[in-house]
Design a protein around this motif. Structure first.
Motif, PDB file in Angstrom:
ATOM      1  N   MET A 267       0.816  -1.218   0.000  1.00 54.32           N
ATOM      2  CA  MET A 267       0.000   0.000   0.000  1.00 54.32           C
ATOM      3  C   MET A 267       0.849   1.267   0.000  1.00 54.32           C
ATOM      4  SD  MET A 267      -2.992  -1.128   2.683  1.00 54.32           S
ATOM      5  CE  MET A 267      -4.051   0.260   2.326  1.00 54.32           C
ATOM      6  N   ILE A 268       2.037   1.205   0.620  1.00 53.34           N
ATOM      7  CA  ILE A 268       2.876   2.399   0.711  1.00 53.34           C
ATOM      8  C   ILE A 268       3.305   2.878  -0.664  1.00 53.34           C
ATOM      9  CG2 ILE A 268       5.176   1.359   0.896  1.00 53.34           C
ATOM     10  CD1 ILE A 268       3.771   4.163   3.134  1.00 53.34           C
ATOM     11  N   ASN A 269       3.248   1.985  -1.667  1.00 55.64           N
ATOM     12  CA  ASN A 269       3.545   2.384  -3.037  1.00 55.64           C
ATOM     13  C   ASN A 269       2.559   3.445  -3.520  1.00 55.64           C
ATOM     14  OD1 ASN A 269       5.742   0.628  -4.485  1.00 55.64           O
ATOM     15  ND2 ASN A 269       4.650  -0.755  -3.118  1.00 55.64           N
ATOM     16  N   TYR A 270       1.367   3.434  -2.961  1.00 55.43           N
ATOM     17  CA  TYR A 270       0.379   4.470  -3.291  1.00 55.43           C
ATOM     18  C   TYR A 270       0.663   5.752  -2.503  1.00 55.43           C
ATOM     19  CZ  TYR A 270      -4.043   6.994  -3.619  1.00 55.43           C
ATOM     20  OH  TYR A 270      -4.984   7.966  -3.824  1.00 55.43           O
ATOM     21  N   PHE A 271       0.773   5.630  -1.198  1.00 47.82           N
ATOM     22  CA  PHE A 271       0.909   6.810  -0.349  1.00 47.82           C
ATOM     23  C   PHE A 271       2.227   7.552  -0.577  1.00 47.82           C
ATOM     24  CE2 PHE A 271      -2.111   4.164   2.151  1.00 47.82           C
ATOM     25  CZ  PHE A 271      -3.177   5.042   2.126  1.00 47.82           C
ATOM     26  N   ASP A 272       3.259   6.849  -0.996  1.00 45.27           N
ATOM     27  CA  ASP A 272       4.547   7.495  -1.277  1.00 45.27           C
ATOM     28  C   ASP A 272       4.502   8.352  -2.537  1.00 45.27           C
ATOM     29  OD1 ASP A 272       5.864   6.606   0.929  1.00 45.27           O
ATOM     30  OD2 ASP A 272       7.023   5.036  -0.080  1.00 45.27           O
ATOM     31  N   HIS A 273       3.573   8.038  -3.449  1.00 43.42           N
ATOM     32  CA  HIS A 273       3.528   8.749  -4.726  1.00 43.42           C
ATOM     33  C   HIS A 273       2.323   9.684  -4.859  1.00 43.42           C
ATOM     34  CE1 HIS A 273       6.206   5.326  -5.633  1.00 43.42           C
ATOM     35  NE2 HIS A 273       6.786   6.166  -6.465  1.00 43.42           N
ATOM     36  N   PHE A 274       1.384   9.600  -3.933  1.00 43.34           N
ATOM     37  CA  PHE A 274       0.225  10.507  -3.954  1.00 43.34           C
ATOM     38  C   PHE A 274      -0.159  10.809  -2.509  1.00 43.34           C
ATOM     39  CE2 PHE A 274      -4.411  11.407  -4.502  1.00 43.34           C
ATOM     40  CZ  PHE A 274      -4.270  12.543  -5.296  1.00 43.34           C
ATOM     41  N   GLU A 275       0.403  11.879  -1.988  1.00 40.08           N
ATOM     42  CA  GLU A 275       0.206  12.199  -0.573  1.00 40.08           C
ATOM     43  C   GLU A 275      -1.214  12.691  -0.321  1.00 40.08           C
ATOM     44  OE1 GLU A 275       2.077  15.187   2.809  1.00 40.08           O
ATOM     45  OE2 GLU A 275       3.289  14.627   1.073  1.00 40.08           O
ATOM     46  N   TRP A 276      -1.824  12.148   0.707  1.00 35.19           N
ATOM     47  CA  TRP A 276      -3.171  12.541   1.074  1.00 35.19           C
ATOM     48  C   TRP A 276      -3.157  13.689   2.066  1.00 35.19           C
ATOM     49  CZ3 TRP A 276      -6.572   7.572   2.069  1.00 35.19           C
ATOM     50  CH2 TRP A 276      -6.948   7.032   0.832  1.00 35.19           C
TER      51      TRP A 276
END
Length: 346
Positions: A267-276
């Motif tokens: 999941m961190i592959n998402y959060f690392d590239h699109f910060e919420w």
């Protein structure tokens, strides 16, 4: 194939659809709701559009828009002889895509990692800022608040019913044993909801992105070169990025809580590239932590009689998902704490 795919099994009707693409198949093989079309010049995937979802033109416009914005990791939709993307007949609409042959090294771990990264890029390329009326925020929060309270009251009633019994069944005992953690999850969601409402009314803004709408590992394919593609945008829409993550999280967080770190690393592959934003993280945690699965099971057992073994098995799955969810939430809280420390340091 049955139901929605019966028409596709009709050789005459299938031939008519494929004639629109000037395709003469050597062989046709069903894969769920898709037909794999074998030809001397390559293989194709023929999909029937589900009428109950939305206007099929919307899907075509979404896919075209994503290509125009530079997002290439989508299975392209081929045009027919007349330039049409959808072939229509009395039974519905059909569309044709390439068939991606997966390589032998394409495993679940690799696909999840890649899917989350590509999803972050999709969301990043389609992001838009919308102003939000405080009344809309209040109405949305009120609906969530009512749902959480309903779950809480129903599960508390179930606990009381079980505790008044002299001898509990295995499923009742399991429910009572895990009730405290379930109650904690509800209270956490309620607390975060109050925080989110205050945050949203202060910022009065919301981010929207193009959502896949039906995100799962089954709708992400990896070809022989290792490149991944999203398929099936039939339910795509413009909404908060939280929506897509919630959908795939419910799939991902099933099963034994033995590899929490592994799943978080995917999941961190998402959060690392699109910060919420803080509000998006809170909204995600509210919905993810809501233990509505317990209520769904209670409703199901009131409609149909399940064996004790079946009920306990379902309860165990729900409990494992709660443990996996708890871990993901703890990692998000860590991110939040680090960001607040950085703000304080500045």
């Amino acid at each position: 194939m049955k139901g929605e795919s019966e028409m596709l099994d009709d050789p005459v009707e299938l031939r008519k659809v494929l004639e629109a693409y000037k395709i003469v198949p050597r062989y046709v093989e069903p894969y769920g709701k898709v037909l794999k079309i074998y030809t001397p010049f390559g293989n194709y995937a023929l999909k029937k559009y589900e009428r109950a979802t939305r206007n099929p033109i919307d899907m075509i416009e979404t896919v075209s828009s994503l290509f125009q914005r530079g997002f290439q990791n989508i299975a392209p939709i081929f045009r027919g002889n007349q330039g049409e993307y959808l072939i229509e007949n009395a039974e519905g609409f059909y569309y044709l895509m390439p068939w991606y042959e997966e390589n032998g090294t394409s495993n679940q771990k690799y696909r999840y990692e890649q899917m989350f990264k590509q999803l972050s890029i999709l969301h990043h390329k389609t992001v838009d800022i919308q102003s939000v009326d405080p009344q809309e925020i209040e109405n949305y929060a009120e609906g969530l608040r009512a749902q959480l309270e309903f779950v809480k009251e129903n599960l508390a009633d179930e606990l009381t019913r079980c505790e008044y019994k002299t001898y509990m069944s295995p499923s009742e005992l399991f429910f009572c044993t895990t009730y405290f953690k379930t109650k904690q999850a509800i209270e956490f969601s309620q607390t975060k909801l109050e925080e989110w409402e205050a945050w949203a009314k202060e910022t009065k803004e919301s981010r929207t992105v193009t959502n896949h709408g039906d995100l799962s590992l089954g709708h992400y394919v990896v070809d022989q070169t290792g490149r991944g593609y999203f398929i099936n945008f039939e339910k795509s829409r413009t909404a908060s990025p939280v929506n897509d993550l919630l959908q795939v999280s419910h799939e991902l967080l099933q099963g034994l809580p033995l590899h929490n770190e592994t799943k978080w690393n995917w999941m961190i592959n998402y959060f690392d590239h699109f910060e919420w934003s803080k509000g998006e993280r809170m909204l995600y945690m509210i919905h993810l932590s809501n233990p509505i699965d317990w209520l769904d099971l209670k409703m199901e057992t009131s409609r149909i009689e399940l064996s004790e073994m079946h009920k306990v098995g379902k309860m165990q799955q729900i409990y494992w998902k709660m443990l996996n969810t708890e871990y993901v939430v703890s990692k998000l809280l860590e991110i939040e704490a680090k960001q607040e420390e950085q703000i304080d340091a500045e």
